[in-house]
Write a protein that holds these residues in place. Structure first.
Motif, PDB file in Angstrom:
ATOM      1  N   MET A   1       0.874  -1.186   0.000  1.00  0.00           N
ATOM      2  CA  MET A   1       0.000   0.000   0.000  1.00  0.00           C
ATOM      3  C   MET A   1       0.907   1.230   0.000  1.00  0.00           C
ATOM      4  SD  MET A   1      -2.984  -1.553   0.250  1.00  0.00           S
ATOM      5  CE  MET A   1      -4.227  -0.410   0.808  1.00  0.00           C
ATOM      6  N   SER A   2       0.721   2.086  -0.975  1.00  0.00           N
ATOM      7  CA  SER A   2       1.647   3.213  -1.143  1.00  0.00           C
ATOM      8  C   SER A   2       1.390   4.336  -0.141  1.00  0.00           C
ATOM      9  CB  SER A   2       1.547   3.751  -2.572  1.00  0.00           C
ATOM     10  OG  SER A   2       0.220   4.130  -2.857  1.00  0.00           O
ATOM     11  N   ASN A   3       0.133   4.545   0.234  1.00  0.00           N
ATOM     12  CA  ASN A   3      -0.181   5.690   1.095  1.00  0.00           C
ATOM     13  C   ASN A   3      -0.058   5.333   2.575  1.00  0.00           C
ATOM     14  OD1 ASN A   3      -0.591   7.273  -1.114  1.00  0.00           O
ATOM     15  ND2 ASN A   3      -2.801   7.006  -1.146  1.00  0.00           N
ATOM     16  N   THR A   4       1.111   4.862   2.936  1.00  0.00           N
ATOM     17  CA  THR A   4       1.396   4.586   4.342  1.00  0.00           C
ATOM     18  C   THR A   4       2.743   5.210   4.677  1.00  0.00           C
ATOM     19  OG1 THR A   4       2.478   2.486   3.794  1.00  0.00           O
ATOM     20  CG2 THR A   4       0.128   2.390   4.389  1.00  0.00           C
ATOM     21  N   ILE A   5       2.972   5.406   5.971  1.00  0.00           N
ATOM     22  CA  ILE A   5       4.264   5.936   6.412  1.00  0.00           C
ATOM     23  C   ILE A   5       4.964   4.835   7.199  1.00  0.00           C
ATOM     24  CG2 ILE A   5       3.159   7.059   8.423  1.00  0.00           C
ATOM     25  CD1 ILE A   5       5.390   9.192   8.188  1.00  0.00           C
ATOM     26  N   THR A   6       6.059   4.321   6.649  1.00  0.00           N
ATOM     27  CA  THR A   6       6.775   3.234   7.305  1.00  0.00           C
ATOM     28  C   THR A   6       8.151   3.654   7.809  1.00  0.00           C
ATOM     29  OG1 THR A   6       7.533   2.452   5.150  1.00  0.00           O
ATOM     30  CG2 THR A   6       5.551   1.403   6.067  1.00  0.00           C
ATOM     31  N   THR A   7       8.630   4.795   7.322  1.00  0.00           N
ATOM     32  CA  THR A   7       9.886   5.318   7.850  1.00  0.00           C
ATOM     33  C   THR A   7       9.910   6.835   7.661  1.00  0.00           C
ATOM     34  OG1 THR A   7      12.298   5.071   7.843  1.00  0.00           O
ATOM     35  CG2 THR A   7      11.195   5.082   5.699  1.00  0.00           C
ATOM     36  N   THR A   8      10.675   7.527   8.495  1.00  0.00           N
ATOM     37  CA  THR A   8      10.790   8.985   8.369  1.00  0.00           C
ATOM     38  C   THR A   8      12.260   9.376   8.397  1.00  0.00           C
ATOM     39  OG1 THR A   8      10.753   9.484  10.747  1.00  0.00           O
ATOM     40  CG2 THR A   8       8.611   9.271   9.637  1.00  0.00           C
ATOM     41  N   ASN A   9      12.538  10.528   7.868  1.00  0.00           N
ATOM     42  CA  ASN A   9      13.921  11.015   7.874  1.00  0.00           C
ATOM     43  C   ASN A   9      13.913  12.537   8.005  1.00  0.00           C
ATOM     44  OD1 ASN A   9      16.712  10.839   7.763  1.00  0.00           O
ATOM     45  ND2 ASN A   9      16.767  11.030   5.530  1.00  0.00           N
ATOM     46  N   PHE A  10      13.280  13.026   9.077  1.00  0.00           N
ATOM     47  CA  PHE A  10      13.150  14.463   9.275  1.00  0.00           C
ATOM     48  C   PHE A  10      14.431  15.044   9.875  1.00  0.00           C
ATOM     49  CE2 PHE A  10       8.641  12.956   9.952  1.00  0.00           C
ATOM     50  CZ  PHE A  10       8.187  13.369   8.701  1.00  0.00           C
ATOM     51  N   ASN A  11      14.574  16.341   9.692  1.00  0.00           N
ATOM     52  CA  ASN A  11      15.682  17.055  10.327  1.00  0.00           C
ATOM     53  C   ASN A  11      15.114  18.359  10.872  1.00  0.00           C
ATOM     54  OD1 ASN A  11      18.123  17.898  11.210  1.00  0.00           O
ATOM     55  ND2 ASN A  11      19.031  18.240   9.189  1.00  0.00           N
ATOM     56  N   PHE A  12      14.605  18.283  12.091  1.00  0.00           N
ATOM     57  CA  PHE A  12      13.943  19.436  12.700  1.00  0.00           C
ATOM     58  C   PHE A  12      14.970  20.390  13.326  1.00  0.00           C
ATOM     59  CE2 PHE A  12      10.611  16.039  13.248  1.00  0.00           C
ATOM     60  CZ  PHE A  12       9.761  16.525  12.267  1.00  0.00           C
ATOM     61  N   PRO A  13      14.605  21.661  13.529  1.00  0.00           N
ATOM     62  CA  PRO A  13      15.516  22.603  14.196  1.00  0.00           C
ATOM     63  C   PRO A  13      15.892  22.098  15.591  1.00  0.00           C
ATOM     64  CG  PRO A  13      13.652  23.769  13.226  1.00  0.00           C
ATOM     65  CD  PRO A  13      13.342  22.319  13.101  1.00  0.00           C
ATOM     66  N   ASN A  14      17.153  22.223  15.953  1.00  0.00           N
ATOM     67  CA  ASN A  14      17.675  21.810  17.266  1.00  0.00           C
ATOM     68  C   ASN A  14      17.543  20.310  17.525  1.00  0.00           C
ATOM     69  OD1 ASN A  14      18.376  24.514  18.093  1.00  0.00           O
ATOM     70  ND2 ASN A  14      16.184  24.879  18.392  1.00  0.00           N
ATOM     71  N   GLN A  15      17.444  19.546  16.466  1.00  0.00           N
ATOM     72  CA  GLN A  15      17.327  18.089  16.607  1.00  0.00           C
ATOM     73  C   GLN A  15      18.654  17.499  17.068  1.00  0.00           C
ATOM     74  OE1 GLN A  15      15.194  16.055  13.414  1.00  0.00           O
ATOM     75  NE2 GLN A  15      16.804  14.510  13.354  1.00  0.00           N
ATOM     76  N   LYS A  16      18.602  16.681  18.123  1.00  0.00           N
ATOM     77  CA  LYS A  16      19.813  16.085  18.680  1.00  0.00           C
ATOM     78  C   LYS A  16      20.020  14.649  18.214  1.00  0.00           C
ATOM     79  CE  LYS A  16      21.102  19.325  21.738  1.00  0.00           C
ATOM     80  NZ  LYS A  16      22.441  19.874  21.909  1.00  0.00           N
ATOM     81  N   SER A  17      18.916  13.894  18.137  1.00  0.00           N
ATOM     82  CA  SER A  17      19.042  12.483  17.795  1.00  0.00           C
ATOM     83  C   SER A  17      17.683  11.933  17.381  1.00  0.00           C
ATOM     84  CB  SER A  17      19.575  11.689  18.996  1.00  0.00           C
ATOM     85  OG  SER A  17      18.656  11.804  20.083  1.00  0.00           O
ATOM     86  N   VAL A  18      17.711  10.721  16.849  1.00  0.00           N
ATOM     87  CA  VAL A  18      16.475  10.019  16.462  1.00  0.00           C
ATOM     88  C   VAL A  18      16.544   8.598  17.011  1.00  0.00           C
ATOM     89  CG1 VAL A  18      14.948   9.318  14.577  1.00  0.00           C
ATOM     90  CG2 VAL A  18      16.441  11.282  14.279  1.00  0.00           C
TER      91      VAL A  18
END
Length: 317
Positions: free
Chosen positions: A1-18
């Protein structure tokens, strides 16, 4: 199913870790806030299955945040805001390395152990003469270790938790008290909706100020098992399976198809039709446990939507 979120790769301001858990991805913002993204990943037997389930992340996030609101008068929690249907923002906490599992009925893992002839689980004695899905005289707390990714959670007794110094006795008394209070509240809310809260798990952490708070999810279909109350006793009396709303139906489907997360076992193929049926079951639980219609969010570009909403929230702080 294409309209799903299975991984993210954001880079938010002041981001320290994921941190990437089985189904959630947690972004540390300036060692102060956590941005927790509920993905559509599906985990069973401590294994993440290869395909995402449409709307699952939204469902989990919205049930969990609603129950945080409904229980904040009895147990403090980590939640600060929900800027997106799939996102919860909360205080950075140091998690306890145990999950507090509480069981009101002989179901799931407890039933499987009982069927093997075991009469103790996590150091707690289970009475003779019980059958699957019978109610325990009093809910029992059966903690598990909190495993790293790819590892299996393991049953552990209160005595072992204390003797190994995983949690101090002073803190553990609070965890037990909060676990019973939350389960009681969850049981009452479920009953008002024609459901039985069978078992669930809670996770706790400590804020920078040393306050013990509820973190992660609460009373979702991933962390909890529900039965329909109507007809429960009749089904028990006849030895029939209970009509339930939980992730157990996925586990059973996997078992029937030869998979229990053990080495050498292959995850069975999940057809689009099966994926859609799982999504519908999650929506069914949402509508039953919250007593309101599920409103599907726009999933044409989920990653873009989440990023936009989280950035807007962080800029306003």
């Amino acid at each position: 199913m294409s309209n799903t979120i299975t991984t993210t790769n954001f880079n938010f301001p002041n981001q320290k870790s994921v941190y990437r858990g089985k189904v959630r991805e947690v972004y540390n913002i300036n060692d102060d806030l956590l941005v927790m993204v509920a993905t559509d990943r599906l985990s069973a037997f401590d294994v993440v299955l290869p395909k995402g389930i449409p709307y699952k992340g939204q469902i989990l996030n919205q049930i969990a945040t609603k129950f945080m609101e409904l229980t904040q008068d009895i147990v403090p929690n980590w939640l600060v805001a929900t800027p997106d249907p799939n996102v919860a923002v909360g205080h950075l906490c140091e998690p306890f390395k145990v999950e507090m599992v509480i069981r009101g009925y002989v179901s799931g893992h407890a039933a499987r152990e009982y069927a093997l002839g075991k009469r103790q689980i996590c150091g707690v004695t289970m009475a003779e003469g019980l059958k699957e899905n019978d109610k325990f005289p009093t809910p029992i707390i059966t903690p598990t270790t909190k495993a790293d990714n790819g590892e299996h959670d393991a049953d552990i007794s209160r005595e072992d938790i204390l003797s190994k110094g995983i949690v101090s006795e002073e803190d553990y008394v609070v965890l037990e008290k909060y676990t019973r209070a939350l389960f009681q509240r969850g049981t009452e809310i479920a009953a008002s909706r024609g459901l039985i809260l069978v078992d669930t798990k809670y996770e706790f952490g400590k804020t920078k100020d040393g306050v013990i708070v509820l973190i992660d999810e609460i009373h979702t279909p991933d962390s909890s098992r529900y039965f329909y109350a109507e007809g429960y006793q009749e089904r028990q009396d006849k030895g029939e399976e209970q009509k339930q709303l939980s992730k157990e139906f996925v586990r059973r489907w996997l078992i029937e198809n030869g998979f229990q997360g053990q080495e050498g076992q292959q995850i069975p193929d999940m057809s689009d039709e099966y994926i859609e049926s799982v999504s519908e079951r999650y929506i069914e639980l949402y509508e039953n446990i919250l007593g309101e219609k599920f409103i599907k969010a726009d999933i044409s570009n989920i990653n873009e939507r989440i990023e936009k909403n989280v950035l807007a929230y962080l800029e306003k702080r």
